[in-house]
Design an enzyme around this catalytic site. Structure first.
Site, PDB file in Angstrom:
ATOM      1  N   ARG A  98       0.815  -1.218   0.000  1.00 34.71           N
ATOM      2  CA  ARG A  98       0.000   0.000   0.000  1.00 34.71           C
ATOM      3  C   ARG A  98       0.845   1.263   0.000  1.00 34.71           C
ATOM      4  O   ARG A  98       0.551   2.229  -0.714  1.00 34.71           O
ATOM      5  CB  ARG A  98      -0.962  -0.011   1.203  1.00 34.71           C
ATOM      6  N   LYS A 133       3.116  24.773  -3.092  1.00 30.68           N
ATOM      7  CA  LYS A 133       1.826  24.175  -2.716  1.00 30.68           C
ATOM      8  C   LYS A 133       1.907  22.657  -2.856  1.00 30.68           C
ATOM      9  O   LYS A 133       1.246  22.037  -3.684  1.00 30.68           O
ATOM     10  CB  LYS A 133       0.716  24.769  -3.575  1.00 30.68           C
ATOM     11  N   LYS A 165       6.290  38.879  -2.017  1.00 29.24           N
ATOM     12  CA  LYS A 165       4.920  38.836  -2.516  1.00 29.24           C
ATOM     13  C   LYS A 165       4.135  40.015  -1.952  1.00 29.24           C
ATOM     14  O   LYS A 165       4.685  40.875  -1.270  1.00 29.24           O
ATOM     15  CB  LYS A 165       4.290  37.490  -2.164  1.00 29.24           C
ATOM     16  N   GLU A 200       6.766  39.964  -6.743  1.00 30.90           N
ATOM     17  CA  GLU A 200       5.438  39.809  -7.325  1.00 30.90           C
ATOM     18  C   GLU A 200       4.743  41.168  -7.415  1.00 30.90           C
ATOM     19  O   GLU A 200       4.810  41.969  -6.472  1.00 30.90           O
ATOM     20  CB  GLU A 200       4.614  38.873  -6.452  1.00 30.90           C
ATOM     21  N   ASP A 221       1.113  38.627 -11.306  1.00 30.89           N
ATOM     22  CA  ASP A 221       0.154  37.763 -10.637  1.00 30.89           C
ATOM     23  C   ASP A 221      -1.279  38.085 -11.036  1.00 30.89           C
ATOM     24  O   ASP A 221      -1.742  39.219 -10.867  1.00 30.89           O
ATOM     25  CB  ASP A 221       0.311  37.905  -9.122  1.00 30.89           C
TER      26      ASP A 221
END
Length: 288
Positions: A98, A133, A165, A200, A221
Protein backbone atom coordinates in the site's frame (compact mmCIF):
# COMPACT_ATOMS: atom_id res chain seq x y z
CA UNK A 1 17.85 16.00 -7.07
CA UNK A 2 15.88 13.37 -5.16
CA UNK A 3 18.17 11.82 -2.54
CA UNK A 4 18.07 8.42 -0.89
CA UNK A 5 17.81 10.16 2.48
CA UNK A 6 14.67 12.04 1.43
CA UNK A 7 13.08 8.89 0.05
CA UNK A 8 13.87 6.77 3.10
CA UNK A 9 12.50 9.40 5.49
CA UNK A 10 9.15 9.44 3.71
CA UNK A 11 8.94 5.68 3.23
CA UNK A 12 9.76 4.83 6.84
CA UNK A 13 7.28 7.37 8.17
CA UNK A 14 4.60 5.94 5.87
CA UNK A 15 5.30 2.36 6.96
CA UNK A 16 5.26 3.37 10.62
CA UNK A 17 1.87 4.98 10.01
CA UNK A 18 0.43 2.03 8.06
CA UNK A 19 1.79 -0.81 10.20
CA UNK A 20 2.89 0.59 13.58
CA UNK A 21 2.91 -2.90 15.17
CA UNK A 22 3.21 -5.00 12.03
CA UNK A 23 0.68 -6.36 9.55
CA UNK A 24 -1.65 -8.43 11.74
CA UNK A 25 -3.64 -9.76 8.80
CA UNK A 26 -0.68 -11.14 6.85
CA UNK A 27 1.05 -12.41 9.98
CA UNK A 28 -2.11 -14.32 10.88
CA UNK A 29 -3.12 -15.67 7.47
CA UNK A 30 0.07 -15.99 5.39
CA UNK A 31 2.64 -18.70 6.15
CA UNK A 32 6.05 -17.30 7.06
CA UNK A 33 7.60 -19.51 4.38
CA UNK A 34 5.40 -18.19 1.55
CA UNK A 35 6.92 -16.25 -1.31
CA UNK A 36 5.20 -13.81 -3.62
CA UNK A 37 5.73 -12.47 -7.10
CA UNK A 38 3.90 -9.32 -8.17
CA UNK A 39 3.71 -6.99 -11.14
CA UNK A 40 2.99 -3.27 -11.10
CA UNK A 41 0.58 -2.77 -13.99
CA UNK A 42 -0.96 0.40 -15.43
CA UNK A 43 -4.75 0.62 -15.40
CA UNK A 44 -4.70 3.87 -17.40
CA UNK A 45 -2.15 5.77 -19.52
CA UNK A 46 0.27 8.21 -17.95
CA UNK A 47 3.84 9.27 -17.27
CA UNK A 48 5.74 7.26 -14.68
CA UNK A 49 7.46 8.69 -11.63
CA UNK A 50 8.61 7.19 -8.36
CA UNK A 51 10.59 4.12 -9.34
CA UNK A 52 13.17 4.62 -6.60
CA UNK A 53 10.40 5.33 -4.09
CA UNK A 54 8.52 2.18 -5.09
CA UNK A 55 11.66 0.07 -4.63
CA UNK A 56 12.53 1.77 -1.31
CA UNK A 57 9.11 0.98 0.15
CA UNK A 58 9.63 -2.73 -0.40
CA UNK A 59 13.25 -2.60 0.76
CA UNK A 60 12.10 -0.98 3.99
CA UNK A 61 9.53 -3.76 4.44
CA UNK A 62 12.22 -6.40 3.90
CA UNK A 63 15.66 -6.03 2.26
CA UNK A 64 15.19 -9.53 0.81
CA UNK A 65 12.56 -8.24 -1.63
CA UNK A 66 13.82 -7.75 -5.17
CA UNK A 67 12.32 -5.01 -7.35
CA UNK A 68 12.94 -4.88 -11.10
CA UNK A 69 11.81 -1.70 -12.82
CA UNK A 70 10.74 -1.97 -16.46
CA UNK A 71 10.33 1.79 -16.91
CA UNK A 72 12.42 4.80 -15.91
CA UNK A 73 10.94 7.93 -14.38
CA UNK A 74 9.57 10.13 -17.15
CA UNK A 75 8.60 7.19 -19.38
CA UNK A 76 5.16 7.15 -20.97
CA UNK A 77 3.00 4.06 -20.36
CA UNK A 78 -0.30 2.74 -21.66
CA UNK A 79 -3.09 0.61 -20.25
CA UNK A 80 -1.82 -2.85 -19.34
CA UNK A 81 1.87 -1.96 -19.47
CA UNK A 82 4.05 -3.72 -16.90
CA UNK A 83 6.02 -1.12 -14.97
CA UNK A 84 7.82 -3.22 -12.35
CA UNK A 85 8.21 -6.73 -10.95
CA UNK A 86 8.45 -7.53 -7.23
CA UNK A 87 9.69 -10.85 -5.80
CA UNK A 88 10.21 -11.76 -2.16
CA UNK A 89 8.73 -13.01 1.11
CA UNK A 90 4.96 -12.78 0.79
CA UNK A 91 4.32 -11.18 4.16
CA UNK A 92 6.80 -8.40 3.44
CA UNK A 93 5.45 -7.81 -0.08
CA UNK A 94 1.96 -7.38 1.36
CA UNK A 95 3.34 -5.13 4.09
CA UNK A 96 4.95 -2.74 1.62
CA UNK A 97 2.25 -2.89 -1.06
CA UNK A 98 0.00 0.00 0.00
CA UNK A 99 2.79 2.43 0.80
CA UNK A 100 4.55 1.64 -2.48
CA UNK A 101 1.33 2.08 -4.46
CA UNK A 102 0.17 5.22 -2.67
CA UNK A 103 3.42 7.03 -3.32
CA UNK A 104 3.94 5.81 -6.89
CA UNK A 105 0.36 6.56 -7.90
CA UNK A 106 0.64 10.05 -6.41
CA UNK A 107 3.95 10.83 -8.09
CA UNK A 108 2.87 9.42 -11.45
CA UNK A 109 -0.26 11.56 -11.23
CA UNK A 110 1.88 14.66 -10.81
CA UNK A 111 4.23 13.76 -13.67
CA UNK A 112 1.28 12.96 -15.92
CA UNK A 113 -0.47 16.27 -15.21
CA UNK A 114 2.78 18.17 -15.62
CA UNK A 115 3.37 16.57 -19.01
CA UNK A 116 0.00 17.88 -20.19
CA UNK A 117 0.86 21.43 -19.18
CA UNK A 118 4.26 21.14 -20.86
CA UNK A 119 2.63 19.86 -24.06
CA UNK A 120 0.17 22.77 -23.99
CA UNK A 121 3.01 25.36 -24.15
CA UNK A 122 5.24 23.50 -26.63
CA UNK A 123 6.96 25.83 -29.06
CA UNK A 124 6.45 29.00 -27.00
CA UNK A 125 9.69 29.00 -25.02
CA UNK A 126 7.82 29.25 -21.71
CA UNK A 127 8.72 26.88 -18.89
CA UNK A 128 6.17 25.23 -16.62
CA UNK A 129 7.20 25.44 -12.95
CA UNK A 130 5.79 24.12 -9.71
CA UNK A 131 5.16 26.06 -6.48
CA UNK A 132 5.42 25.47 -2.72
CA UNK A 133 1.83 24.18 -2.72
CA UNK A 134 3.00 20.65 -2.05
CA UNK A 135 1.85 17.92 0.34
CA UNK A 136 3.60 18.50 3.70
CA UNK A 137 6.49 16.08 4.01
CA UNK A 138 6.39 15.03 0.35
CA UNK A 139 7.88 18.11 -1.31
CA UNK A 140 11.13 16.50 -2.45
CA UNK A 141 9.26 13.58 -4.02
CA UNK A 142 6.58 15.73 -5.64
CA UNK A 143 9.15 18.17 -7.03
CA UNK A 144 10.99 15.22 -8.56
CA UNK A 145 7.73 14.10 -10.20
CA UNK A 146 7.28 17.54 -11.78
CA UNK A 147 10.69 17.24 -13.42
CA UNK A 148 9.87 13.70 -14.58
CA UNK A 149 6.86 15.18 -16.34
CA UNK A 150 9.01 17.74 -18.16
CA UNK A 151 8.44 20.68 -15.82
CA UNK A 152 10.84 22.84 -13.81
CA UNK A 153 11.21 23.46 -10.10
CA UNK A 154 10.67 26.83 -8.46
CA UNK A 155 12.48 27.64 -5.20
CA UNK A 156 12.42 24.58 -2.94
CA UNK A 157 11.79 26.43 0.31
CA UNK A 158 11.65 29.85 1.97
CA UNK A 159 15.40 29.52 2.55
CA UNK A 160 16.40 29.29 -1.11
CA UNK A 161 15.60 32.67 -2.65
CA UNK A 162 14.15 36.08 -1.85
CA UNK A 163 10.60 36.20 -3.19
CA UNK A 164 8.68 39.29 -2.15
CA UNK A 165 4.92 38.84 -2.52
CA UNK A 166 2.04 41.24 -1.90
CA UNK A 167 2.07 40.87 1.89
CA UNK A 168 5.83 41.41 2.04
CA UNK A 169 5.51 44.56 -0.07
CA UNK A 170 2.70 45.93 2.09
CA UNK A 171 4.78 45.54 5.26
CA UNK A 172 7.88 46.86 3.51
CA UNK A 173 6.11 49.98 2.32
CA UNK A 174 4.80 50.72 5.81
CA UNK A 175 8.13 50.05 7.49
CA UNK A 176 10.51 51.76 5.07
CA UNK A 177 8.70 55.05 4.58
CA UNK A 178 10.49 55.43 1.25
CA UNK A 179 9.91 54.23 -2.31
CA UNK A 180 9.54 50.57 -3.15
CA UNK A 181 12.46 50.82 -5.58
CA UNK A 182 14.75 52.21 -2.88
CA UNK A 183 13.72 49.48 -0.45
CA UNK A 184 14.37 46.78 -3.05
CA UNK A 185 17.77 48.24 -3.94
CA UNK A 186 18.70 48.24 -0.26
CA UNK A 187 17.61 44.63 0.01
CA UNK A 188 19.65 43.71 -3.05
CA UNK A 189 22.72 45.33 -1.51
CA UNK A 190 22.37 43.12 1.57
CA UNK A 191 22.11 39.90 -0.41
CA UNK A 192 24.97 37.69 -1.62
CA UNK A 193 25.50 38.07 -5.35
CA UNK A 194 24.41 34.46 -5.83
CA UNK A 195 20.97 34.95 -4.22
CA UNK A 196 18.00 35.27 -6.58
CA UNK A 197 15.56 38.15 -6.02
CA UNK A 198 11.99 37.87 -7.29
CA UNK A 199 9.15 40.31 -6.72
CA UNK A 200 5.44 39.81 -7.33
CA UNK A 201 3.27 42.61 -8.68
CA UNK A 202 -0.47 42.72 -9.32
CA UNK A 203 -0.70 45.95 -11.34
CA UNK A 204 0.99 47.20 -14.49
CA UNK A 205 1.95 50.49 -12.84
CA UNK A 206 4.23 48.59 -10.43
CA UNK A 207 6.33 46.97 -13.15
CA UNK A 208 8.74 49.80 -13.99
CA UNK A 209 9.56 50.61 -10.38
CA UNK A 210 10.25 46.97 -9.52
CA UNK A 211 12.27 46.13 -12.62
CA UNK A 212 14.23 49.36 -12.25
CA UNK A 213 15.37 48.20 -8.82
CA UNK A 214 17.38 45.39 -10.43
CA UNK A 215 15.32 42.32 -9.57
CA UNK A 216 16.10 39.01 -11.26
CA UNK A 217 12.50 37.92 -11.85
CA UNK A 218 9.22 39.80 -11.79
CA UNK A 219 6.04 37.81 -11.21
CA UNK A 220 2.88 39.12 -12.88
CA UNK A 221 0.15 37.76 -10.64
CA UNK A 222 -3.38 37.21 -11.96
CA UNK A 223 -2.83 39.49 -14.97
CA UNK A 224 -5.16 39.41 -17.96
CA UNK A 225 -3.66 38.28 -21.27
CA UNK A 226 -3.50 41.88 -22.51
CA UNK A 227 -1.77 43.02 -19.33
CA UNK A 228 0.67 40.10 -19.53
CA UNK A 229 1.66 41.20 -23.03
CA UNK A 230 2.00 44.78 -21.83
CA UNK A 231 4.06 43.66 -18.83
CA UNK A 232 6.45 41.66 -20.99
CA UNK A 233 6.91 44.73 -23.21
CA UNK A 234 7.59 46.97 -20.21
CA UNK A 235 10.18 44.60 -18.76
CA UNK A 236 11.85 44.44 -22.17
CA UNK A 237 14.29 41.70 -21.24
CA UNK A 238 15.65 43.38 -18.10
CA UNK A 239 14.37 40.55 -15.90
CA UNK A 240 12.77 37.15 -16.29
CA UNK A 241 8.98 37.36 -16.40
CA UNK A 242 6.86 34.84 -14.53
CA UNK A 243 3.08 34.52 -14.85
CA UNK A 244 1.11 33.06 -11.99
CA UNK A 245 -2.41 32.77 -10.62
CA UNK A 246 -5.36 30.70 -11.75
CA UNK A 247 -3.49 28.89 -14.51
CA UNK A 248 -5.37 25.93 -16.05
CA UNK A 249 -4.79 23.54 -18.92
CA UNK A 250 -7.32 25.55 -20.90
CA UNK A 251 -5.55 28.90 -20.35
CA UNK A 252 -1.86 28.00 -20.12
CA UNK A 253 -1.23 28.01 -23.88
CA UNK A 254 -2.59 31.54 -24.30
CA UNK A 255 -0.57 32.69 -21.29
CA UNK A 256 2.60 31.23 -22.78
CA UNK A 257 2.02 33.03 -26.06
CA UNK A 258 2.15 36.42 -24.32
CA UNK A 259 5.92 36.02 -24.16
CA UNK A 260 6.43 35.22 -20.47
CA UNK A 261 9.45 33.12 -19.53
CA UNK A 262 7.96 31.01 -16.73
CA UNK A 263 4.45 29.96 -15.79
CA UNK A 264 4.08 28.71 -12.22
CA UNK A 265 1.23 26.28 -11.62
CA UNK A 266 0.20 25.26 -8.12
CA UNK A 267 -2.19 22.68 -9.55
CA UNK A 268 0.71 20.45 -10.59
CA UNK A 269 1.07 19.32 -7.00
CA UNK A 270 -2.05 20.39 -5.13
CA UNK A 271 -4.62 19.14 -7.65
CA UNK A 272 -3.01 16.17 -9.41
CA UNK A 273 -5.13 13.01 -9.40
CA UNK A 274 -3.38 9.76 -8.52
CA UNK A 275 -2.84 7.50 -11.53
CA UNK A 276 -4.50 4.09 -11.32
CA UNK A 277 -1.74 1.49 -10.94
CA UNK A 278 -2.32 -2.02 -9.67
CA UNK A 279 -0.06 -4.56 -7.99
CA UNK A 280 -1.09 -8.03 -9.14
CA UNK A 281 0.23 -10.58 -6.63
CA UNK A 282 0.66 -14.33 -6.89
CA UNK A 283 1.48 -16.25 -3.73
CA UNK A 284 3.55 -19.41 -3.42
CA UNK A 285 3.02 -21.31 -0.18
CA UNK A 286 6.34 -23.06 -0.58
CA UNK A 287 9.83 -21.72 -0.02
CA UNK A 288 12.23 -20.66 -2.74
Amino acid sequence: MLTTTAIDRVVRAALDEDAPWGDITSDTLIPASASAEAELVAREPGVFSGGAVFAAAFAAADPAIRVELALADGAVFGVGDRIARVVGPARAVLLGERVALNLTQRLSGISTLTSRYVAAVAGTGARIADTRKTTPGLRALERHAVVAGGGSNHRFSLSDAVMAKDNHLAVLAAASGGSLADALRAARARLPHTMHLEVEVDRLDQVEEVVGAGVDTIMLDNFSLDDLRAGVALVAGRAAVEASGGVTLETVGDIARTGVDVISVGALTHSARAIDLGLDIELDSGTR
